[in-house]
Design an enzyme around this catalytic site. Structure first.
Site, PDB file in Angstrom:
ATOM      1  N   ARG A  36     -33.108 -73.710  56.375  1.00  0.00           N
ATOM      2  CA  ARG A  36     -33.248 -74.252  57.728  1.00  0.00           C
ATOM      3  C   ARG A  36     -34.683 -74.194  58.227  1.00  0.00           C
ATOM      4  O   ARG A  36     -35.090 -75.040  59.035  1.00  0.00           O
ATOM      5  CB  ARG A  36     -32.354 -73.478  58.706  1.00  0.00           C
ATOM      6  CG  ARG A  36     -30.902 -73.819  58.557  1.00  0.00           C
ATOM      7  CD  ARG A  36     -30.115 -73.143  59.657  1.00  0.00           C
ATOM      8  NE  ARG A  36     -28.691 -73.273  59.440  1.00  0.00           N
ATOM      9  CZ  ARG A  36     -27.779 -72.726  60.224  1.00  0.00           C
ATOM     10  NH1 ARG A  36     -28.147 -71.993  61.253  1.00  0.00           N
ATOM     11  NH2 ARG A  36     -26.502 -72.898  59.957  1.00  0.00           N
ATOM     12  N   LYS A 197      -9.818 -72.522  55.514  1.00  0.00           N
ATOM     13  CA  LYS A 197      -8.783 -72.771  56.524  1.00  0.00           C
ATOM     14  C   LYS A 197      -8.579 -74.233  56.875  1.00  0.00           C
ATOM     15  O   LYS A 197      -9.533 -74.948  57.135  1.00  0.00           O
ATOM     16  CB  LYS A 197      -9.178 -72.045  57.816  1.00  0.00           C
ATOM     17  CG  LYS A 197      -9.161 -70.547  57.710  1.00  0.00           C
ATOM     18  CD  LYS A 197      -9.264 -70.017  59.113  1.00  0.00           C
ATOM     19  CE  LYS A 197      -9.521 -68.530  59.164  1.00  0.00           C
ATOM     20  NZ  LYS A 197     -10.173 -68.187  60.442  1.00  0.00           N
ATOM     21  N   GLY A 350     -23.259 -74.996  56.186  1.00  0.00           N
ATOM     22  CA  GLY A 350     -22.474 -73.773  56.056  1.00  0.00           C
ATOM     23  C   GLY A 350     -22.377 -73.321  54.616  1.00  0.00           C
ATOM     24  O   GLY A 350     -23.345 -73.391  53.861  1.00  0.00           O
ATOM     25  N   GLY A 373     -20.594 -75.871  61.551  1.00  0.00           N
ATOM     26  CA  GLY A 373     -19.747 -76.243  62.688  1.00  0.00           C
ATOM     27  C   GLY A 373     -20.197 -77.545  63.338  1.00  0.00           C
ATOM     28  O   GLY A 373     -19.376 -78.406  63.666  1.00  0.00           O
TER      29      GLY A 373
HETATM   30  C1  3PG Z   1     -24.851 -71.513  62.973  1.00  0.00           C
HETATM   31  O1  3PG Z   1     -25.473 -70.905  62.105  1.00  0.00           O
HETATM   32  O2  3PG Z   1     -23.653 -71.804  62.854  1.00  0.00           O
HETATM   33  C2  3PG Z   1     -25.601 -71.981  64.170  1.00  0.00           C
HETATM   34  O3  3PG Z   1     -26.889 -71.436  64.224  1.00  0.00           O
HETATM   35  C3  3PG Z   1     -24.840 -71.701  65.440  1.00  0.00           C
HETATM   36  O4  3PG Z   1     -24.658 -70.335  65.609  1.00  0.00           O
HETATM   37  P1  3PG Z   1     -23.410 -69.825  66.461  1.00  0.00           P
HETATM   38  O5  3PG Z   1     -22.178 -70.210  65.697  1.00  0.00           O
HETATM   39  O6  3PG Z   1     -23.601 -68.337  66.584  1.00  0.00           O
HETATM   40  O7  3PG Z   1     -23.474 -70.514  67.808  1.00  0.00           O
END
Ligand code: 3PG
Ligand code: MG
Length: 393
Positions: A36, A197, A350, A373
């Site tokens: 990132r 999930k 992710g 997410g």
């Molecule tokens: C992540 O790594 O999913 C993002 O930086 C968002 O972080 P968070 O889920 O703690 O808001």
């Protein structure tokens, strides 16, 4: 398509820029993933070329509005000079008089990194006064923090409402990629969905069924699908409460003539540890105590064939327990099938991005998202607060 405000839409020459990035990459004082940070470099370089000074701001972890030393962004301030080949000043807070003074001294080409925004409750509360303090440091706002763009936090929406604003290169590329997947993916379009999930991904699966020609299901998620069709999954991890959702997806796919592939064979073990070698069994033949930890070679062959015939492939979720080499074979096979296909290949962020990065394959895909997410919410058709403020009116 709603157009994003991009770097070209603002006059950035000689400006002092508040650049929101996602450097949520530090755990216990160490950088666990440089991906990132590297993804933010094109925007930083563009701003430097425009003779800007840059105030970098990010959250890290979930400190809950107080200072948690192990979640400090200081390690990133040590990494950045190596990547950028120039000095980066680190400030041990993100608001306050000392920070304002430092910001006022910035000259073109200067870069500073603020301490973790979430050390103040105002960030996650989207507090207007906190947003005003942040905005007061600069005269332009650029958002390149794609991975957190689904959160209505002060530095993502509050500051954008105060300053002239636009998306950085990374947010632009991420947004355009996911819009392309929703609107005009070259066909056939295949989605490969794994991970643990169904409950996390039900909306995405539902939305994907509006667009894809084939849906390939692996990971622990496949256990729930198989259980829904009556397969005895023995001791495998599954979500009993989601079997009816799984059945609905199966029926919907059939009604729309979308090819939906579930595993026909699995790699099982009686325990989860690095000593397990795993054994291949047909999906209907698990024995008492067996846990499905990867999908089997016959299934992979079938998956690979679909991928080879696709023009677009989107992959989110590892297909087995990829942290353990014995159960990473299907994920490895999928990565290679995608790379060797002619399709444009997109990897969701992710765990999947972390996996392809760990096996050093990330540069071989058309695009690897930095957001887990965030990318799933975009694909699910949700309105993301951080994106909404960056759209042309
Ligand atoms: C992540 O790594 O999913 C993002 O930086 C968002 O972080 P968070 O889920 O703690 O808001
Ligand atoms: Mg998250």
């Amino acid at each position: 398509m709603n157009k994003l405000l991009t770097l070209e839409s603002l006059d950035l020459k000689n400006k002092k820029v508040f650049l929101r990035v996602d450097y949520n990459v530090v755990a216990d004082g160490k950088i666990i993933d440089e991906f990132r940070v590297k993804a933010s470099l094109p925007t930083i370089q563009y701003l430097l070329d425009q003779n800007c000074s840059i105030i970098l701001a990010s959250h890290n972890g979930r400190p809950g509005g107080k200072v948690v030393e192990s979640m400090s962004l200081r390690p990133v301030a040590r990494l950045l000079p190596r990547l950028l080949n120039r000095d980066v000043t680190f400030l041990d807070d993100c608001v306050g008089e000392a920070v304002e003074a430092e910001a006022s001294y910035l000259r073109p080409g200067d870069i500073m990194l603020l301490e973790n925004l979430r050390f103040h409750a105002g960030e996650e509360d989207n507090n207007p006064d906190f947003a005003k303090k942040l905005a007061g440091l600069a005269n332009v706002y650029v958002d390149d923090a794609f991975a957190v763009i689904h959160r209505a936090n002060a530095s993502l929406v509050g500051v954008a409402k105060i300053l002239p604003h636009c998306a950085g290169r990374l947010v632009q590329k991420e947004y355009e990629t996911f819009e392309m997947l929703k609107q005009k993916p070259p066909r056939p379009y295949t989605a490969v969905i794994g991970g643990a999930k169904i409950s996390d991904k039900i909306e995405v699966l539902d939305e994907l069924l509006k667009h894809v020609d084939a849906l390939l299901i692996g990971g622990a998620m496949a256990n729930t699908f198989l259980a829904a069709t009556g397969v005895n999954m023995r001791s495998s991890k599954l979500e009993k409460s989601s079997t009816s959702d799984a059945l609905k997806i199966i029926k919907k796919a059939a009604a729309k003539k979308i090819k939906l592939l579930l595993p026909t064979d699995l790699v099982v073990a009686k325990a989860i540890n690095a000593q397990q070698k795993g054994k291949v069994v047909a999906a209907g033949e698990l024995q008492p105590g067996d846990m499905a930890l990867d999908i089997g070679p016959d299934t992979m062959k079938a998956f690979d064939q679909v991928v080879a015939q696709s023009k677009t492939v989107f992959w989110n979720g590892t297909l087995g327990m990829a942290e353990l080499p014995a159960f990473a074979k299907a994920s490895s096979s999928m990565a290679h099938a995608m790379i060797s296909s002619d399709a444009q290949t997109i990897v969701g962020g992710g765990d999947t991005a972390a996996y392809v990065d760990s096996v050093e394959l990330n540069t071989h895909f058309s695009f690897v998202s930095t957001g887990g997410g965030a990318s799933l919410e975009l694909l699910a058709g949700k309105k993301l607060p951080g994106i909404a403020v960056l759209l042309k009116k």
